[in-house]
Design a protein around this motif. Sequence first.
Motif, short mmCIF file in Angstrom:
data_model
loop_
_atom_site.label_atom_id
_atom_site.label_comp_id
_atom_site.label_asym_id
_atom_site.label_seq_id
_atom_site.Cartn_x
_atom_site.Cartn_y
_atom_site.Cartn_z
N TYR A 47 -22.14 51.07 -111.03
CA TYR A 47 -23.20 51.87 -110.43
C TYR A 47 -23.22 53.25 -111.04
O TYR A 47 -22.18 53.80 -111.40
CB TYR A 47 -23.01 51.97 -108.91
CG TYR A 47 -23.13 50.64 -108.23
CD1 TYR A 47 -24.37 50.15 -107.87
CD2 TYR A 47 -22.02 49.86 -108.00
CE1 TYR A 47 -24.51 48.92 -107.26
CE2 TYR A 47 -22.13 48.62 -107.39
CZ TYR A 47 -23.38 48.15 -107.03
OH TYR A 47 -23.50 46.93 -106.45
N ASP A 95 -15.63 59.85 -105.96
CA ASP A 95 -16.85 59.06 -106.01
C ASP A 95 -17.40 58.96 -107.43
O ASP A 95 -17.92 57.93 -107.83
CB ASP A 95 -17.93 59.66 -105.11
CG ASP A 95 -17.62 59.51 -103.63
OD1 ASP A 95 -16.75 58.67 -103.30
OD2 ASP A 95 -18.23 60.21 -102.82
N SER A 117 -18.42 52.98 -106.81
CA SER A 117 -18.98 51.88 -106.01
C SER A 117 -20.42 52.22 -105.65
O SER A 117 -20.89 53.35 -105.86
CB SER A 117 -18.17 51.69 -104.72
OG SER A 117 -18.31 52.82 -103.87
N ASN A 118 -21.10 51.26 -105.07
CA ASN A 118 -22.47 51.48 -104.61
C ASN A 118 -22.49 52.56 -103.53
O ASN A 118 -23.34 53.44 -103.54
CB ASN A 118 -23.08 50.18 -104.09
CG ASN A 118 -24.53 50.35 -103.71
OD1 ASN A 118 -25.25 51.15 -104.28
ND2 ASN A 118 -24.95 49.59 -102.72
N ARG A 119 -21.55 52.48 -102.61
CA ARG A 119 -21.50 53.48 -101.52
C ARG A 119 -21.24 54.88 -102.08
O ARG A 119 -21.82 55.86 -101.62
CB ARG A 119 -20.42 53.09 -100.51
CG ARG A 119 -20.30 54.06 -99.37
CD ARG A 119 -21.57 54.09 -98.52
NE ARG A 119 -21.50 55.21 -97.60
CZ ARG A 119 -22.44 56.14 -97.48
NH1 ARG A 119 -23.53 56.08 -98.18
NH2 ARG A 119 -22.29 57.13 -96.63
N ALA A 120 -20.38 54.99 -103.08
CA ALA A 120 -20.09 56.28 -103.70
C ALA A 120 -21.35 56.83 -104.37
O ALA A 120 -21.66 58.02 -104.25
CB ALA A 120 -18.96 56.15 -104.71
N GLU A 129 -24.44 56.15 -103.54
CA GLU A 129 -25.36 56.53 -102.47
C GLU A 129 -24.98 57.88 -101.87
O GLU A 129 -25.84 58.70 -101.56
CB GLU A 129 -25.38 55.46 -101.38
CG GLU A 129 -26.07 54.19 -101.80
CD GLU A 129 -25.96 53.08 -100.77
OE1 GLU A 129 -25.32 53.29 -99.71
OE2 GLU A 129 -26.51 52.00 -101.03
N ARG A 130 -23.68 58.11 -101.69
CA ARG A 130 -23.21 59.37 -101.12
C ARG A 130 -23.58 60.55 -102.02
O ARG A 130 -24.08 61.57 -101.56
CB ARG A 130 -21.69 59.30 -100.90
CG ARG A 130 -21.14 60.38 -100.06
CD ARG A 130 -19.66 60.21 -99.70
NE ARG A 130 -18.94 59.20 -100.44
CZ ARG A 130 -18.39 58.12 -99.91
NH1 ARG A 130 -18.48 57.89 -98.63
NH2 ARG A 130 -17.72 57.27 -100.66
N GLU A 149 -27.35 61.07 -102.04
CA GLU A 149 -27.78 61.69 -100.78
C GLU A 149 -27.59 63.20 -100.83
O GLU A 149 -28.46 63.96 -100.42
CB GLU A 149 -26.98 61.09 -99.62
CG GLU A 149 -27.38 61.58 -98.26
CD GLU A 149 -26.58 60.89 -97.18
OE1 GLU A 149 -25.92 61.60 -96.40
OE2 GLU A 149 -26.60 59.65 -97.13
N GLU A 204 -28.01 50.27 -111.34
CA GLU A 204 -26.99 49.23 -111.41
C GLU A 204 -26.93 48.74 -112.84
O GLU A 204 -27.95 48.45 -113.46
CB GLU A 204 -27.34 48.07 -110.49
CG GLU A 204 -27.37 48.42 -109.03
CD GLU A 204 -27.78 47.25 -108.17
OE1 GLU A 204 -28.07 46.16 -108.71
OE2 GLU A 204 -27.82 47.42 -106.95
#
Length: 81
Positions: A3, A33, A54-57, A59-60, A63, A76
């Motif tokens: 990502y 991240d 990661s995907n969550r990282a 996104e964080r 954001e 991706e």
Amino acid sequence: MIYGVLVSVPEKFVGKYEDEARKAIGYGIARGDVISFTEARYRGDVAFVMLARSNRAAERVAEELGELPVNVKIIEIEGES
């Protein structure tokens, strides 16, 4: 899957928000991240490309950067193993 986060700071906002974007990237690195990043300049615009763990990282980080008047996109990257 790898990502990444693409960030583009338009020329009219570079003077005010480039340092803010760098600060958010630095916080992402400190948290773990952001694995790595690079930057480019073109006709006054500044762009950053980051690899996230990661995907969550991703996104964080997106954001945090989304609060600024910059263009942010999560990407991706698929690869073969």
